[in-house]
Design a protein around this motif. Structure first.
Motif, PDB file in Angstrom:
ATOM      1  N   ALA A 140      -2.169   8.426  -0.138  1.00 51.68           N
ATOM      2  CA  ALA A 140      -1.849   9.551   0.372  1.00 51.68           C
ATOM      3  C   ALA A 140      -0.722  10.181  -0.588  1.00 51.68           C
ATOM      4  O   ALA A 140      -0.929  11.472  -0.963  1.00 51.68           O
ATOM      5  N   SER A 141      -0.047   9.306  -1.192  1.00 51.92           N
ATOM      6  CA  SER A 141       0.995   9.744  -2.151  1.00 51.92           C
ATOM      7  C   SER A 141       0.323  10.496  -3.323  1.00 51.92           C
ATOM      8  O   SER A 141       0.607  11.410  -4.059  1.00 51.92           O
ATOM      9  N   SER A 164     -10.583  10.007  -3.024  1.00 49.61           N
ATOM     10  CA  SER A 164      -9.447   9.490  -1.885  1.00 49.61           C
ATOM     11  C   SER A 164     -10.206   8.776  -0.746  1.00 49.61           C
ATOM     12  O   SER A 164     -11.483   8.776  -0.801  1.00 49.61           O
ATOM     13  N   THR A 165      -9.445   8.504   0.180  1.00 56.37           N
ATOM     14  CA  THR A 165      -9.988   7.697   1.418  1.00 56.37           C
ATOM     15  C   THR A 165      -9.460   8.404   2.539  1.00 56.37           C
ATOM     16  O   THR A 165      -8.622   9.138   2.789  1.00 56.37           O
ATOM     17  N   ASP A 166     -10.662   8.132   3.641  1.00 50.07           N
ATOM     18  CA  ASP A 166     -10.154   8.665   4.922  1.00 50.07           C
ATOM     19  C   ASP A 166      -8.803   8.056   5.723  1.00 50.07           C
ATOM     20  O   ASP A 166      -8.382   8.455   6.564  1.00 50.07           O
ATOM     21  N   PRO A 185       0.212   0.049   2.892  1.00 56.67           N
ATOM     22  CA  PRO A 185       0.703   0.183   1.648  1.00 56.67           C
ATOM     23  C   PRO A 185      -0.400   0.716   1.076  1.00 56.67           C
ATOM     24  O   PRO A 185      -0.110   1.700   0.052  1.00 56.67           O
ATOM     25  N   TYR A 186      -1.628   0.282   1.187  1.00 56.17           N
ATOM     26  CA  TYR A 186      -2.898   0.862   0.394  1.00 56.17           C
ATOM     27  C   TYR A 186      -2.995   2.509   0.675  1.00 56.17           C
ATOM     28  O   TYR A 186      -2.818   3.285  -0.157  1.00 56.17           O
ATOM     29  N   SER A 187      -3.101   2.740   2.084  1.00 61.29           N
ATOM     30  CA  SER A 187      -3.326   4.143   2.398  1.00 61.29           C
ATOM     31  C   SER A 187      -1.908   4.955   1.937  1.00 61.29           C
ATOM     32  O   SER A 187      -2.356   6.238   2.076  1.00 61.29           O
ATOM     33  N   ALA A 188      -0.953   4.370   2.193  1.00 61.69           N
ATOM     34  CA  ALA A 188       0.205   5.397   1.961  1.00 61.69           C
ATOM     35  C   ALA A 188       0.090   5.460   0.422  1.00 61.69           C
ATOM     36  O   ALA A 188       0.636   6.757  -0.077  1.00 61.69           O
ATOM     37  N   TYR A 245      -1.562  13.900   7.220  1.00 62.36           N
ATOM     38  CA  TYR A 245      -1.628  12.609   6.881  1.00 62.36           C
ATOM     39  C   TYR A 245      -0.722  11.620   7.815  1.00 62.36           C
ATOM     40  O   TYR A 245       0.262  12.010   8.221  1.00 62.36           O
ATOM     41  N   ASP A 246      -1.162  10.491   7.875  1.00 65.54           N
ATOM     42  CA  ASP A 246      -0.429   9.410   8.835  1.00 65.54           C
ATOM     43  C   ASP A 246      -0.868   8.098   8.613  1.00 65.54           C
ATOM     44  O   ASP A 246      -1.170   7.198   9.374  1.00 65.54           O
TER      45      ASP A 246
END
Ligand code: NAD
Ligand code: DAU
Length: 348
Positions: free
Chosen positions: A160-161, A129-131, A154-157, A149-150
């Motif tokens: 996160a999911s 995953s990603t920072d 749409p990519y990072s959400a 998580y914040d």
């Protein structure tokens, strides 16, 4: 290890497979499953197929296709999963988020379900995953594994999911997972839509270098091979159920990074442009929801597994510029779309 690498024909997956096959301590087999979206290029690994017969195989499949994924797990006796496959470009996720929801969330869910059904033989499910799941930092501070998580895009959400799902499969079903959240990677084989390869190729051709906003956004740059070595350490010795941050300890404003790229190309005296290529830098409209600053605290990985990044930015950047100059054929095939015709001929 009989390892399933998802997304192995993309940027980091390609580097990881090349790294692993060339690591003497790794004596296992790799099955690379990739849907070959625009970002997947199996030509990146065709030499590995010849050099390591029987130890590396490629299968074109979508990670959302449960039946195909189940068959691959069983046909190849998969005991370890290293999950890179994703839609990875923030700008694309802003324009069309659909594929991000599908691959990053549903695809991860499909892999988790498949692994859960084979719990007796799965020894590790590692999720890359990603920072970006942590959102944006102000001028100070670092992301730790405990940062809430914040996500902003749409990519990072979607990433996160997927992280939440992976963690839930550990807590609920006992799946032996690990997660790594990494900062911005750069190096060979990166698709020229991301900042560094885009700037290198534009600068080589004397085209404008579009820097978003005021150019003051900060990223923490990590040479891709250092990311690969961190993932390999986590796969071998990471503690089940744990998350590890991976970072380059190398914060830089975008504008300064682009200036560095210009200077390297000028110093190499690449013909085709008169004067300093810094003149090509053009500030353009900002990315919506653009996170201001990322910076990783990777001290847990150092303390528990002894990992730190080893490639200084100046060396990594110089080598990366050199790689793109020395691989004009790869670049041309990617830019003209010729690699897509090759994929169509090979895989339909
Ligand atoms: P990439 O876009 O270069 O490669 C992604 C690969 O996944 C491609 O080969 C693509 O064909 C494949 N893929 C996409 N959808 C698929 C599907 N439905 N089924 C099977 N394969 C599919 O991405 P990358 O930069 O190599 O990133 C790899 C992973 O690392 C991603 O999970 C990303 O979120 C994460 N990550 C990337 C960075 C970075 O700086 N690039 C940093 C931290 C984390
Ligand atoms: O932090 C990890 C993430 O890094 C990964 O999870 C993503 O998959 C990866 O794409 C990367 O995301 P970024 O959005 O940070 O990378 P990108 O290369 O798109 O942009 C880096 C910075 O440069 C960012 O602040 C936006 C800016 N930028 C980008 C492009 C493409 C520009 O100023 N101009 C550009 O043309």
């Amino acid at each position: 290890m009989n390892i399933l690498v998802t997304g192995g024909s993309g940027f980091i997956g390609t580097n990881f497979i090349r790294y692993l096959l060339n690591t003497p301590a790794f004596t296992g087999q790799i099955t690379n499953v990739d849907a070959l979206t625009y970002a997947g290029n199996p030509e990146n690994l065709s030499d590995m197929e010849k050099k390591f017969p029987g130890r590396y195989r490629f299968i074109k499949a979508d990670i959302c296709d449960q039946a195909a994924i189940e068959k691959i797990f069983d046909d190849h006796g998969i005991d370890t999963v290293c999950h890179f496959a994703a839609e990875s470009h923030v700008d694309r996720s802003i324009v069309s988020p659909d594929a991000f929801i599908q691959t990053n969330i549903v695809g991860t869910f499909t892999l988790l379900e498949t692994a859960k059904k084979r719990m007796d033989r799965i020894v590790r499910f590692h999720h890359i995953s990603t920072d970006e799941v942590y959102g944006s930092l102000g001028d100070t501070g670092y992301f730790t594994e405990k940062t809430p998580y914040d996500p902003s895009s749409p990519y990072s959400a979607s990433k996160a999911s997927s992280d939440h799902l992976v963690r839930a499969y550990h807590r609920t079903y006992g799946l032996p997972v690990t997660i790594s959240n990494c900062s911005n990677n750069y190096g060979p084989f990166q698709f020229p839509e991301k900042l560094i390869p885009l700037m290198i190729l534009n600068a080589l051709e004397g085209k404008p270098l579009p820097v978003y906003g005021d150019g003051g956004n900060v990223r923490d740059w990590l040479y891709v091979i250092d990311h690969c070595s961190a993932v390999w350490e986590i796969l071998q010795r990471g503690k089940t159920g744990e998350t590890y941050n991976i970072g380059g300890n190398c914060e830089m404003k975008n504008i300064e990074l682009v200036e560095k790229i210009c200077d390297i190309i000028d110093q190499k005296q690449v013909p085709g442009f008169n004067g300093s290529r810094r003149k090509l830098i053009t500030l353009v409209k900002d990315r919506p929801g653009h996170d201001r600053r990322y910076a990783i605290d990777a001290s847990k990985l150092k303390a528990e597994l002894g990992w730190s990044p080893i490639t200084p930015l100046d060396k990594g950047l110089y080598d990366t510029v050199s790689w793109y100059i020395d691989h004009r054929d790869w670049v041309n095939r990617v830019i003209t779309g010729e690699y897509r015709s090759w994929i169509k001929r090979q895989y339909g």
